[in-house]
Design a protein around this motif. Structure first.
Motif, PDB file in Angstrom:
ATOM      1  N   ARG A   1       0.831  -1.211   0.000  1.00  0.00           N
ATOM      2  CA  ARG A   1       0.000   0.000   0.000  1.00  0.00           C
ATOM      3  C   ARG A   1       0.866   1.262   0.000  1.00  0.00           C
ATOM      4  NH1 ARG A   1      -4.876   0.216   3.919  1.00  0.00           N
ATOM      5  NH2 ARG A   1      -5.773  -0.906   2.180  1.00  0.00           N
ATOM      6  N   ARG A   2       1.907   1.269   0.820  1.00  0.00           N
ATOM      7  CA  ARG A   2       2.795   2.437   0.900  1.00  0.00           C
ATOM      8  C   ARG A   2       3.421   2.729  -0.466  1.00  0.00           C
ATOM      9  NH1 ARG A   2       7.768   4.027   1.075  1.00  0.00           N
ATOM     10  NH2 ARG A   2       8.697   1.973   0.835  1.00  0.00           N
ATOM     11  N   ARG A   3       3.930   1.708  -1.108  1.00  0.00           N
ATOM     12  CA  ARG A   3       4.568   1.902  -2.409  1.00  0.00           C
ATOM     13  C   ARG A   3       3.555   2.289  -3.493  1.00  0.00           C
ATOM     14  NH1 ARG A   3       9.934  -0.345  -3.208  1.00  0.00           N
ATOM     15  NH2 ARG A   3      10.735  -1.017  -1.193  1.00  0.00           N
ATOM     16  N   ARG A   4       2.371   1.679  -3.444  1.00  0.00           N
ATOM     17  CA  ARG A   4       1.326   2.020  -4.424  1.00  0.00           C
ATOM     18  C   ARG A   4       0.949   3.489  -4.306  1.00  0.00           C
ATOM     19  NH1 ARG A   4      -3.943   2.659  -3.858  1.00  0.00           N
ATOM     20  NH2 ARG A   4      -4.176   1.534  -1.890  1.00  0.00           N
ATOM     21  N   GLN A   5       0.736   3.944  -3.086  1.00  0.00           N
ATOM     22  CA  GLN A   5       0.356   5.336  -2.872  1.00  0.00           C
ATOM     23  C   GLN A   5       1.492   6.282  -3.227  1.00  0.00           C
ATOM     24  OE1 GLN A   5      -1.028   5.062   1.192  1.00  0.00           O
ATOM     25  NE2 GLN A   5      -3.137   4.701   0.535  1.00  0.00           N
ATOM     26  N   ALA A   6       2.737   5.886  -2.941  1.00  0.00           N
ATOM     27  CA  ALA A   6       3.890   6.725  -3.292  1.00  0.00           C
ATOM     28  C   ALA A   6       4.011   6.903  -4.799  1.00  0.00           C
ATOM     29  CB  ALA A   6       5.169   6.120  -2.727  1.00  0.00           C
ATOM     30  N   LEU A   7       3.583   5.898  -5.546  1.00  0.00           N
ATOM     31  CA  LEU A   7       3.612   5.985  -7.010  1.00  0.00           C
ATOM     32  C   LEU A   7       2.370   6.687  -7.571  1.00  0.00           C
ATOM     33  CD1 LEU A   7       4.940   2.408  -7.860  1.00  0.00           C
ATOM     34  CD2 LEU A   7       6.166   4.577  -8.155  1.00  0.00           C
ATOM     35  N   GLY A   8       1.421   7.000  -6.701  1.00  0.00           N
ATOM     36  CA  GLY A   8       0.194   7.667  -7.141  1.00  0.00           C
ATOM     37  C   GLY A   8      -0.753   6.751  -7.894  1.00  0.00           C
ATOM     38  N   LEU A   9      -0.683   5.452  -7.594  1.00  0.00           N
ATOM     39  CA  LEU A   9      -1.537   4.482  -8.279  1.00  0.00           C
ATOM     40  C   LEU A   9      -2.775   4.169  -7.442  1.00  0.00           C
ATOM     41  CD1 LEU A   9       1.152   1.874  -9.392  1.00  0.00           C
ATOM     42  CD2 LEU A   9       0.023   3.565 -10.837  1.00  0.00           C
ATOM     43  N   THR A  10      -3.885   3.977  -8.120  1.00  0.00           N
ATOM     44  CA  THR A  10      -5.087   3.500  -7.440  1.00  0.00           C
ATOM     45  C   THR A  10      -4.983   1.987  -7.309  1.00  0.00           C
ATOM     46  OG1 THR A  10      -6.326   3.118  -9.470  1.00  0.00           O
ATOM     47  CG2 THR A  10      -6.492   5.333  -8.476  1.00  0.00           C
ATOM     48  N   LEU A  11      -5.824   1.419  -6.482  1.00  0.00           N
ATOM     49  CA  LEU A  11      -5.885  -0.033  -6.340  1.00  0.00           C
ATOM     50  C   LEU A  11      -6.187  -0.676  -7.694  1.00  0.00           C
ATOM     51  CD1 LEU A  11      -5.640  -1.999  -3.946  1.00  0.00           C
ATOM     52  CD2 LEU A  11      -8.099  -1.884  -3.725  1.00  0.00           C
ATOM     53  N   GLU A  12      -7.057  -0.065  -8.444  1.00  0.00           N
ATOM     54  CA  GLU A  12      -7.441  -0.593  -9.753  1.00  0.00           C
ATOM     55  C   GLU A  12      -6.264  -0.551 -10.729  1.00  0.00           C
ATOM     56  OE1 GLU A  12      -9.262   1.623  -8.000  1.00  0.00           O
ATOM     57  OE2 GLU A  12     -10.921   0.300  -7.469  1.00  0.00           O
ATOM     58  N   GLN A  13      -5.506   0.535 -10.713  1.00  0.00           N
ATOM     59  CA  GLN A  13      -4.359   0.642 -11.619  1.00  0.00           C
ATOM     60  C   GLN A  13      -3.295  -0.397 -11.296  1.00  0.00           C
ATOM     61  OE1 GLN A  13      -3.666   4.783 -10.727  1.00  0.00           O
ATOM     62  NE2 GLN A  13      -4.306   5.421 -12.789  1.00  0.00           N
TER      63      GLN A  13
END
Length: 64
Positions: A8-20
């Motif tokens: 989750r931390r890395r996904r949010q840092a990359l600005g990605l949604t869960l769907e992306q």
């Protein structure tokens, strides 16, 4: 840090949604959500897919 929190931390840092991220990793958004919230322990192949989608080595997700 746990696998789910790190994903989750890395996904949010990359600005990605869960769907992306789920699309990049070829997983369903629901399944990826259960990994992030630690309700599911993913297989090694799933961890590798998520790591590739996040652009990091799999060991970094599991604290290695």
């Amino acid at each position: 840090m746990s696998l789910g929190r790190e994903v989750r931390r890395r996904r949010q840092a990359l600005g990605l949604t869960l769907e992306q991220l789920s699309e990049r990793a070829s997983l369903s958004p629901h399944y990826l959500s259960t990994v992030e919230t630690e309700r599911r322990d993913p297989s090694l192949s799933t961890i590798m897919s998520i790591a590739k989608a996040l652009g990091c080595p799999p060991g970094e997700l599991v604290g290695g």
